[in-house]
Scaffold this motif. Structure first.
Motif, PDB file in Angstrom:
ATOM      1  N   GLY A 199       0.810  -1.211   0.000  1.00  0.00           N
ATOM      2  CA  GLY A 199       0.000   0.000   0.000  1.00  0.00           C
ATOM      3  C   GLY A 199       0.843   1.261   0.000  1.00  0.00           C
ATOM      4  O   GLY A 199       2.057   1.237   0.238  1.00  0.00           O
ATOM      5  N   VAL A 200       0.177   2.370  -0.259  1.00  0.00           N
ATOM      6  CA  VAL A 200       0.844   3.671  -0.312  1.00  0.00           C
ATOM      7  C   VAL A 200       1.505   3.993   1.022  1.00  0.00           C
ATOM      8  O   VAL A 200       2.648   4.447   1.069  1.00  0.00           O
ATOM      9  CB  VAL A 200      -0.163   4.772  -0.709  1.00  0.00           C
ATOM     10  CG1 VAL A 200       0.468   6.151  -0.609  1.00  0.00           C
ATOM     11  CG2 VAL A 200      -0.689   4.533  -2.115  1.00  0.00           C
ATOM     12  N   SER A 201       0.812   3.753   2.100  1.00  0.00           N
ATOM     13  CA  SER A 201       1.350   4.064   3.427  1.00  0.00           C
ATOM     14  C   SER A 201       2.638   3.282   3.703  1.00  0.00           C
ATOM     15  O   SER A 201       3.631   3.839   4.196  1.00  0.00           O
ATOM     16  CB  SER A 201       0.305   3.752   4.498  1.00  0.00           C
ATOM     17  OG  SER A 201       0.817   3.999   5.781  1.00  0.00           O
ATOM     18  N   ALA A 202       2.634   2.005   3.378  1.00  0.00           N
ATOM     19  CA  ALA A 202       3.822   1.177   3.598  1.00  0.00           C
ATOM     20  C   ALA A 202       4.973   1.650   2.717  1.00  0.00           C
ATOM     21  O   ALA A 202       6.120   1.735   3.176  1.00  0.00           O
ATOM     22  CB  ALA A 202       3.507  -0.286   3.328  1.00  0.00           C
ATOM     23  N   ARG A 207       5.497   4.643   1.556  1.00  0.00           N
ATOM     24  CA  ARG A 207       6.005   5.912   2.100  1.00  0.00           C
ATOM     25  C   ARG A 207       6.884   5.676   3.322  1.00  0.00           C
ATOM     26  O   ARG A 207       7.916   6.320   3.491  1.00  0.00           O
ATOM     27  CB  ARG A 207       4.847   6.821   2.463  1.00  0.00           C
ATOM     28  CG  ARG A 207       4.166   7.429   1.265  1.00  0.00           C
ATOM     29  CD  ARG A 207       3.024   8.315   1.689  1.00  0.00           C
ATOM     30  NE  ARG A 207       2.366   8.895   0.531  1.00  0.00           N
ATOM     31  CZ  ARG A 207       1.125   9.324   0.528  1.00  0.00           C
ATOM     32  NH1 ARG A 207       0.391   9.251   1.612  1.00  0.00           N
ATOM     33  NH2 ARG A 207       0.608   9.835  -0.571  1.00  0.00           N
ATOM     34  N   SER A 208       6.476   4.745   4.182  1.00  0.00           N
ATOM     35  CA  SER A 208       7.256   4.450   5.390  1.00  0.00           C
ATOM     36  C   SER A 208       8.622   3.878   5.033  1.00  0.00           C
ATOM     37  O   SER A 208       9.646   4.291   5.581  1.00  0.00           O
ATOM     38  CB  SER A 208       6.497   3.461   6.282  1.00  0.00           C
ATOM     39  OG  SER A 208       5.322   4.042   6.770  1.00  0.00           O
ATOM     40  N   ASP A 224       9.467   2.668  -5.908  1.00  0.00           N
ATOM     41  CA  ASP A 224       8.327   1.773  -5.735  1.00  0.00           C
ATOM     42  C   ASP A 224       7.988   1.235  -7.123  1.00  0.00           C
ATOM     43  O   ASP A 224       7.687   2.008  -8.032  1.00  0.00           O
ATOM     44  CB  ASP A 224       7.158   2.566  -5.147  1.00  0.00           C
ATOM     45  CG  ASP A 224       5.944   1.708  -4.848  1.00  0.00           C
ATOM     46  OD1 ASP A 224       6.091   0.474  -4.720  1.00  0.00           O
ATOM     47  OD2 ASP A 224       4.843   2.274  -4.744  1.00  0.00           O
ATOM     48  N   ARG A 242       5.252   9.598  -5.088  1.00  0.00           N
ATOM     49  CA  ARG A 242       4.112   9.745  -4.178  1.00  0.00           C
ATOM     50  C   ARG A 242       4.414  10.868  -3.189  1.00  0.00           C
ATOM     51  O   ARG A 242       5.477  10.864  -2.582  1.00  0.00           O
ATOM     52  CB  ARG A 242       3.855   8.447  -3.442  1.00  0.00           C
ATOM     53  CG  ARG A 242       3.382   7.369  -4.350  1.00  0.00           C
ATOM     54  CD  ARG A 242       3.182   6.095  -3.572  1.00  0.00           C
ATOM     55  NE  ARG A 242       2.533   5.114  -4.434  1.00  0.00           N
ATOM     56  CZ  ARG A 242       2.543   3.827  -4.201  1.00  0.00           C
ATOM     57  NH1 ARG A 242       3.151   3.364  -3.144  1.00  0.00           N
ATOM     58  NH2 ARG A 242       1.927   3.005  -4.999  1.00  0.00           N
TER      59      ARG A 242
END
Length: 91
Positions: free
Chosen positions: A18-21, A23-24, A38, A90
């Motif tokens: 996912g986007v959140s992962a 970004r982290s 990514d 992103r």
């Protein structure tokens, strides 16, 4: 920033996360001086067998240029079945 240059300079993440992962992971790597791209792969087992996988990738312009496959370098044609779609980093 580490006191010595990292031995790994770029990470290309081909997992479907996912986007959140993403970004982290990117934040942790960039903080350590490692560029992050990514690059999820689409097509599954059938696409792999047919050699029709697609790779969509996003990251900083510098990171993508460094790891980009043949389509941007005419002297090195892409491997059979390699397709790319360049996305924007992103936010």
């Amino acid at each position: 920033m580490p006191s010595t240059p990292p031995t790994c300079t770029h990470v290309v993440d081909t997992s479907t996360i996912g986007v959140s992962a993403a970004r982290s992971v990117a934040a942790l790597l960039v903080a350590s001086g490692v560029a992050y791209v990514d690059a999820p792969v689409s097509g599954g087992v059938a696409g792999a067998r047919a050699r029709t996988l697609a790779v969509m990738y996003a990251g900083s312009d510098e990171a993508c240029a460094r790891v980009e496959p043949g389509p941007r370098r005419p002297e090195r044609p892409p491997p059979p079945g390699w397709a790319t779609a360049r996305g924007s980093p992103r936010p």
